[in-house]
Motif scaffolding. Structure first.
Motif, PDB file in Angstrom:
ATOM      1  N   SER A  58       0.858  -1.184   0.000  1.00 17.40           N
ATOM      2  CA  SER A  58       0.000   0.000   0.000  1.00 17.40           C
ATOM      3  C   SER A  58       0.898   1.239   0.000  1.00 17.40           C
ATOM      4  O   SER A  58       2.119   1.131   0.104  1.00 17.40           O
ATOM      5  CB  SER A  58      -0.906   0.022   1.236  1.00 17.40           C
ATOM      6  N   THR A  59       0.275   2.388  -0.082  1.00 16.10           N
ATOM      7  CA  THR A  59       1.036   3.642  -0.012  1.00 16.10           C
ATOM      8  C   THR A  59       0.933   4.284   1.371  1.00 16.10           C
ATOM      9  O   THR A  59       1.246   5.450   1.532  1.00 16.10           O
ATOM     10  CB  THR A  59       0.550   4.641  -1.085  1.00 16.10           C
ATOM     11  N   ALA A  60       0.532   3.495   2.368  1.00 12.66           N
ATOM     12  CA  ALA A  60       0.386   4.018   3.726  1.00 12.66           C
ATOM     13  C   ALA A  60       1.682   4.646   4.243  1.00 12.66           C
ATOM     14  O   ALA A  60       1.647   5.604   5.021  1.00 12.66           O
ATOM     15  CB  ALA A  60      -0.075   2.915   4.675  1.00 12.66           C
ATOM     16  N   PHE A  61       2.815   4.118   3.806  1.00 16.91           N
ATOM     17  CA  PHE A  61       4.109   4.660   4.236  1.00 16.91           C
ATOM     18  C   PHE A  61       4.822   5.360   3.089  1.00 16.91           C
ATOM     19  O   PHE A  61       6.044   5.494   3.092  1.00 16.91           O
ATOM     20  CB  PHE A  61       4.977   3.547   4.823  1.00 16.91           C
ATOM     21  N   GLY A  62       4.067   5.788   2.086  1.00 15.78           N
ATOM     22  CA  GLY A  62       4.628   6.519   0.959  1.00 15.78           C
ATOM     23  C   GLY A  62       4.712   5.671  -0.294  1.00 15.78           C
ATOM     24  O   GLY A  62       4.475   4.463  -0.291  1.00 15.78           O
ATOM     25  N   ASP A  63       5.043   6.337  -1.378  1.00 21.05           N
ATOM     26  CA  ASP A  63       5.195   5.693  -2.677  1.00 21.05           C
ATOM     27  C   ASP A  63       6.438   4.807  -2.667  1.00 21.05           C
ATOM     28  O   ASP A  63       7.455   5.184  -2.077  1.00 21.05           O
ATOM     29  CB  ASP A  63       5.333   6.782  -3.748  1.00 21.05           C
ATOM     30  N   PRO A  64       6.377   3.661  -3.317  1.00 22.68           N
ATOM     31  CA  PRO A  64       7.554   2.777  -3.315  1.00 22.68           C
ATOM     32  C   PRO A  64       8.821   3.453  -3.840  1.00 22.68           C
ATOM     33  O   PRO A  64       9.910   3.204  -3.317  1.00 22.68           O
ATOM     34  CB  PRO A  64       7.147   1.619  -4.232  1.00 22.68           C
ATOM     35  N   LEU A  65       8.683   4.305  -4.841  1.00 24.34           N
ATOM     36  CA  LEU A  65       9.879   4.909  -5.434  1.00 24.34           C
ATOM     37  C   LEU A  65      10.538   5.937  -4.520  1.00 24.34           C
ATOM     38  O   LEU A  65      11.692   6.298  -4.737  1.00 24.34           O
ATOM     39  CB  LEU A  65       9.541   5.520  -6.792  1.00 24.34           C
ATOM     40  N   GLU A  66       9.829   6.369  -3.478  1.00 25.25           N
ATOM     41  CA  GLU A  66      10.448   7.260  -2.501  1.00 25.25           C
ATOM     42  C   GLU A  66      11.562   6.552  -1.737  1.00 25.25           C
ATOM     43  O   GLU A  66      12.414   7.199  -1.134  1.00 25.25           O
ATOM     44  CB  GLU A  66       9.397   7.785  -1.521  1.00 25.25           C
ATOM     45  N   GLY A  67      11.572   5.220  -1.786  1.00 25.03           N
ATOM     46  CA  GLY A  67      12.599   4.445  -1.109  1.00 25.03           C
ATOM     47  C   GLY A  67      13.929   4.392  -1.848  1.00 25.03           C
ATOM     48  O   GLY A  67      14.894   3.838  -1.342  1.00 25.03           O
ATOM     49  N   VAL A  68      13.988   4.967  -3.035  1.00 25.34           N
ATOM     50  CA  VAL A  68      15.234   4.967  -3.808  1.00 25.34           C
ATOM     51  C   VAL A  68      15.964   6.285  -3.518  1.00 25.34           C
ATOM     52  O   VAL A  68      15.577   7.346  -3.993  1.00 25.34           O
ATOM     53  CB  VAL A  68      14.978   4.800  -5.314  1.00 25.34           C
ATOM     54  N   THR A  69      17.018   6.184  -2.747  1.00 24.42           N
ATOM     55  CA  THR A  69      17.784   7.355  -2.332  1.00 24.42           C
ATOM     56  C   THR A  69      18.905   7.664  -3.326  1.00 24.42           C
ATOM     57  O   THR A  69      19.223   6.844  -4.205  1.00 24.42           O
ATOM     58  CB  THR A  69      18.413   7.098  -0.956  1.00 24.42           C
ATOM     59  N   ASP A  70      19.518   8.821  -3.159  1.00 20.33           N
ATOM     60  CA  ASP A  70      20.689   9.156  -3.977  1.00 20.33           C
ATOM     61  C   ASP A  70      21.801   8.125  -3.769  1.00 20.33           C
ATOM     62  O   ASP A  70      22.484   7.747  -4.714  1.00 20.33           O
ATOM     63  CB  ASP A  70      21.206  10.551  -3.637  1.00 20.33           C
ATOM     64  N   ALA A  71      21.964   7.668  -2.528  1.00 19.65           N
ATOM     65  CA  ALA A  71      22.992   6.651  -2.240  1.00 19.65           C
ATOM     66  C   ALA A  71      22.687   5.365  -2.994  1.00 19.65           C
ATOM     67  O   ALA A  71      23.599   4.710  -3.518  1.00 19.65           O
ATOM     68  CB  ALA A  71      23.068   6.394  -0.740  1.00 19.65           C
ATOM     69  N   LYS A  72      21.415   4.978  -3.070  1.00 23.61           N
ATOM     70  CA  LYS A  72      21.035   3.769  -3.800  1.00 23.61           C
ATOM     71  C   LYS A  72      21.320   3.941  -5.290  1.00 23.61           C
ATOM     72  O   LYS A  72      21.814   3.014  -5.946  1.00 23.61           O
ATOM     73  CB  LYS A  72      19.549   3.451  -3.572  1.00 23.61           C
ATOM     74  N   LEU A  73      21.016   5.117  -5.854  1.00 28.88           N
ATOM     75  CA  LEU A  73      21.310   5.360  -7.270  1.00 28.88           C
ATOM     76  C   LEU A  73      22.807   5.280  -7.537  1.00 28.88           C
ATOM     77  O   LEU A  73      23.235   4.714  -8.551  1.00 28.88           O
ATOM     78  CB  LEU A  73      20.755   6.710  -7.712  1.00 28.88           C
ATOM     79  N   THR A  74      23.604   5.826  -6.633  1.00 26.33           N
ATOM     80  CA  THR A  74      25.059   5.747  -6.776  1.00 26.33           C
ATOM     81  C   THR A  74      25.511   4.292  -6.752  1.00 26.33           C
ATOM     82  O   THR A  74      26.319   3.865  -7.580  1.00 26.33           O
ATOM     83  CB  THR A  74      25.756   6.547  -5.666  1.00 26.33           C
ATOM     84  N   ARG A  75      24.958   3.499  -5.819  1.00 23.58           N
ATOM     85  CA  ARG A  75      25.309   2.084  -5.738  1.00 23.58           C
ATOM     86  C   ARG A  75      24.876   1.343  -7.002  1.00 23.58           C
ATOM     87  O   ARG A  75      25.598   0.480  -7.508  1.00 23.58           O
ATOM     88  CB  ARG A  75      24.697   1.441  -4.496  1.00 23.58           C
ATOM     89  N   LEU A  76      23.725   1.685  -7.563  1.00 23.26           N
ATOM     90  CA  LEU A  76      23.274   1.042  -8.800  1.00 23.26           C
ATOM     91  C   LEU A  76      24.227   1.342  -9.958  1.00 23.26           C
ATOM     92  O   LEU A  76      24.468   0.477 -10.798  1.00 23.26           O
ATOM     93  CB  LEU A  76      21.844   1.467  -9.147  1.00 23.26           C
ATOM     94  N   CYS A  77      24.772   2.556  -9.995  1.00 18.89           N
ATOM     95  CA  CYS A  77      25.755   2.892 -11.037  1.00 18.89           C
ATOM     96  C   CYS A  77      27.014   2.032 -10.877  1.00 18.89           C
ATOM     97  O   CYS A  77      27.556   1.524 -11.872  1.00 18.89           O
ATOM     98  CB  CYS A  77      26.104   4.370 -10.987  1.00 18.89           C
ATOM     99  N   VAL A  78      27.450   1.848  -9.650  1.00 20.21           N
ATOM    100  CA  VAL A  78      28.611   0.989  -9.379  1.00 20.21           C
ATOM    101  C   VAL A  78      28.293  -0.451  -9.776  1.00 20.21           C
ATOM    102  O   VAL A  78      29.099  -1.135 -10.431  1.00 20.21           O
ATOM    103  CB  VAL A  78      29.023   1.075  -7.884  1.00 20.21           C
TER     104      VAL A  78
END
Length: 119
Positions: A58-78
């Motif tokens: 559900s979105t009770a704790f926010g949208d799922p994509l809000e869980g993707v942080t800048d740190a996660k994007l950096t790790r995905l690039c690595v």
């Protein structure tokens, strides 16, 4: 296996099916290395696509994509670079990172949000 693991696996299956319906070719799932894990690796045209899937019931704790942080994007690039080095035979023109957010309630169909080329 926890309920969250089941939800995550379901989300990854839904994301893979959704992307395949768009013409993506899924070439790897849950690839791991010492730096982390890539949920899905796909090819879209001549681009390698690293896909991060976030699933919630559900979105009770926010949208799922809000869980993707800048740190996660950096790790995905690595991780994208590590995947390429581990698979030198896979030749593509370029690469990008896509995000797929899924809200999958038990009693209704899942809603899928796809963001292309976030990095």
């Amino acid at each position: 296996m926890t309920q969250n693991d089941d939800l995550g696996r379901r989300g990854e299956r839904l994301a893979a099916d959704y992307l395949a319906g768009l013409g993506y070719r899924i070439i790897d799932r849950n690839w791991r290395c010492p730096s982390g894990e890539i949920d899905l690796v796909a090819v879209d045209g001549d681009e390698l696509v690293i896909v991060e899937v976030k699933t919630r019931s559900s979105t009770a704790f926010g949208d799922p994509l809000e869980g993707v942080t800048d740190a996660k994007l950096t790790r995905l690039c690595v991780l994208a670079g590590a995947w390429r080095r581990a698979h030198p035979g896979v030749r593509t023109g370029g690469s990008r990172i896509d995000l797929v957010g899924i809200v999958a309630p038990r009693t209704r169909p899942a809603a899928i949000d796809h963001l292309r080329a976030v990095a």
